[in-house]
Scaffold this motif. Structure first.
Motif, short mmCIF file in Angstrom:
data_model
loop_
_atom_site.label_atom_id
_atom_site.label_comp_id
_atom_site.label_asym_id
_atom_site.label_seq_id
_atom_site.Cartn_x
_atom_site.Cartn_y
_atom_site.Cartn_z
N VAL A 77 0.82 -1.20 0.00
CA VAL A 77 0.00 0.00 0.00
C VAL A 77 0.86 1.26 0.00
O VAL A 77 0.55 2.25 -0.69
CB VAL A 77 -0.96 -0.01 1.21
N LEU A 78 1.94 1.26 0.74
CA LEU A 78 2.84 2.42 0.77
C LEU A 78 3.41 2.69 -0.62
O LEU A 78 3.54 3.84 -1.04
CB LEU A 78 3.97 2.19 1.77
N GLY A 79 3.75 1.63 -1.35
CA GLY A 79 4.27 1.80 -2.70
C GLY A 79 3.26 2.45 -3.62
O GLY A 79 3.62 3.30 -4.45
N ALA A 80 1.98 2.08 -3.47
CA ALA A 80 0.94 2.71 -4.28
C ALA A 80 0.84 4.19 -3.97
O ALA A 80 0.65 5.03 -4.88
CB ALA A 80 -0.40 2.02 -4.02
N ALA A 81 0.96 4.56 -2.70
CA ALA A 81 0.88 5.97 -2.30
C ALA A 81 2.05 6.76 -2.88
O ALA A 81 1.87 7.87 -3.39
CB ALA A 81 0.86 6.08 -0.78
#
Length: 482
Positions: free
Chosen positions: A200-204
């Motif tokens: 999820v952090l990578g998507a952000a």
């Protein structure tokens, strides 16, 4: 020396069909690209499971709320700027553009502070019983919300560029941002080579970086356009816009922002209701909204083009062009929406399988698409008509209608979900209210359009009037009230 090629479309004098198509197509493409950011994220995150999709979807509710807040700067600046240009007051248009950008910057700073401090508390409102989803959602919200300035600047510039008849610059910037997002998503979400899996952090990170690129490219495009019609190139942000300017921007933009914000809040309440059926249902609700982009992106694109078109022609006192432009847009949007509705109703399972891989979630998504598909044409009519009415300055009226009818979704969803329909009752609440809103907005526009003043536009002033001057028509006080 040859004159630089003009990017702006003459919305007051150019043939109506040509002007609307040339303005609307890049806007629609930009809207599709913006939605593609989210779809790209969801498609890759879907490989991590429904919980990850739900986390991004929950955080996305708050970025949606952020987009609603900046509507005050974007809509207020766009409508006032377009009306000033239609009334042939470029100096006044520049003042409105400056004020809109200054307001957007202040709003971004306030929203970022709230997200950084209160992310955990905010996401726990929507998913109080799922700590793992809440934790991932808060992480996503802190990064995307904390750096919301890039999104605010790009959205405000999109509105201002559209107001002066330039929709190609936002499209090119968004296209570049999408390419960057598509490259970074698999790299950062799943991890490749030396890059660790960030989920999820990578998507952000991918989303924020893409937003930064989009905002930067829009600014570069404005600076490089040396045409006389490019009012934005003359904007000096350090110079105060003035109280009168902000008053006019807020007068037009605040009702639209309230409407959008309440729409987002109502959707949050519905998300909280949907959460009773599990994280899969939450994921379907959020991803379903992105799947619907096939219709609402088109409608919002046409609505945004109609906004600038009606605002400039209202400023120029050309009511017949407004009525004819609306009729052409109505036919085009209705035909497209009916085609997409057929797609949703006939092929719900293949479409759902692109985003979900658990059989139970695919079943929920298929039911969602069938029910929602019934009301797509009415939703499109609503969105494009809101754009047209807002261009006339009737944002208060749009807000009142939308708040009342959209708010009715909550009691209707409670009522229908308590029947054997269950979760499908929530989807039916969305569809039924969309049908009513589409009909009401269409009737309201027809009533107001028949009463638009036919008088010719006043002669241009010799100097730029300050924002709020009587030389710019005040749509809220003009004799067009229903």
């Amino acid at each position: 020396m040859s004159q630089p090629k003009q990017r702006q479309i003459d919305l007051v004098n150019e043939p109506i069909g040509s002007a609307l198509v040339r303005l609307a197509v890049p806007i629609m493409a930009s809207a599709f690209l913006a939605t593609a950011y989210n779809i790209t994220d969801m498609a890759w995150i879907g490989l991590l499971g429904a919980n990850a999709v739900a986390a991004v979807g929950v955080a996305g509710m708050f970025t949606w709320l952020a987009s609603a807040i900046v509507v005050m700067a974007r809509m207020g600046g766009q409508v006032n700027m377009a009306q000033a240009l239609g009334n042939r007051h470029p100096e006044q248009a520049e003042t409105f553009a400056r004020g809109a950008l200054q307001l957007a910057t202040v709003l971004a700073m306030v929203y970022a502070a709230v997200c950084l401090i209160c992310a955990d508390a905010l996401v726990s409102i929507l998913v109080p019983d799922d700590p793992s989803v809440a934790r991932e959602a808060a992480l996503y919200l802190r990064l995307c919300g904390g750096l919301i300035l890039f999104l605010y600047i790009s959205q405000t510039l999109t509105g201002l560029l559209t107001a002066q008849g330039d929709s190609k610059t936002p499209f090119k910037a968004n296209a570049a941002g999408l390419i960057i997002n598509m490259v970074l998503d698999p790299l950062l979400i799943l991890g490749l080579g030396p890059v660790p899996q960030l989920g999820v952090l990578g998507a952000a990170i991918a989303t924020v970086f893409a937003q930064f690129i989009v905002a930067t490219l829009m600014i570069v495009g404005i600076v490089r356009d040396k045409g006389e019609a490019n009012v934005l190139r003359r904007v000096r942000l350090r110079q105060p816009a003035g109280r009168a300017c902000f008053s006019r921007i807020v007068k037009i933009g605040l009702p639209a922002a309230i409407q959008s914000a309440l729409y987002a809040i109502i959707s949050m309440v519905l998300t909280r209701m949907v959460a009773a059926w599990g994280s899969g249902a939450v994921a379907v609700q959020r991803v379903g909204g992105q799947i619907e982009s096939l219709t609402w992106c088109t409608a919002e694109g046409v609505g945004s083009a109609l906004n600038a078109f009606t605002a400039q022609n209202f400023g120029a006192r050309r009511p017949e062009r407004i009525r004819r432009g609306y009729r052409l847009a109505f036919i085009a949007v209705a035909v497209w929406a009916l085609a997409v509705s057929a797609l949703f109703i006939v092929f719900p399972e293949p479409i759902s399988s692109v985003f979900f891989h658990e059989a139970s979630v695919v079943d929920i998504s298929s039911s969602y698409l069938v029910v929602i598909g019934i009301g797509e044409a009415f939703m499109c009519i609503e969105l494009m008509t809101v754009g047209a009415l807002s261009g006339l300055g009737r944002t208060k009226l749009c807000s009142a209608i939308s708040v009342v009818l959209t708010g009715s979704r909550i009691p209707l969803a409670l009522l229908l979900s308590a029947t054997p329909l269950g979760l499908d009752g929530v989807w039916w609440a969305l569809t039924l209210t969309s049908i009513v809103k589409g009909v009401v907005f269409w009737l309201v526009f027809r009533h107001i359009a028949r009463r638009l003043p036919e008088a010719p536009a006043p002669a241009p002033a010799s100097t730029g009037a300050v924002a709020g001057s009587s030389t710019t028509p005040d749509a809220e006080s003009a004799p067009t009230a229903a």
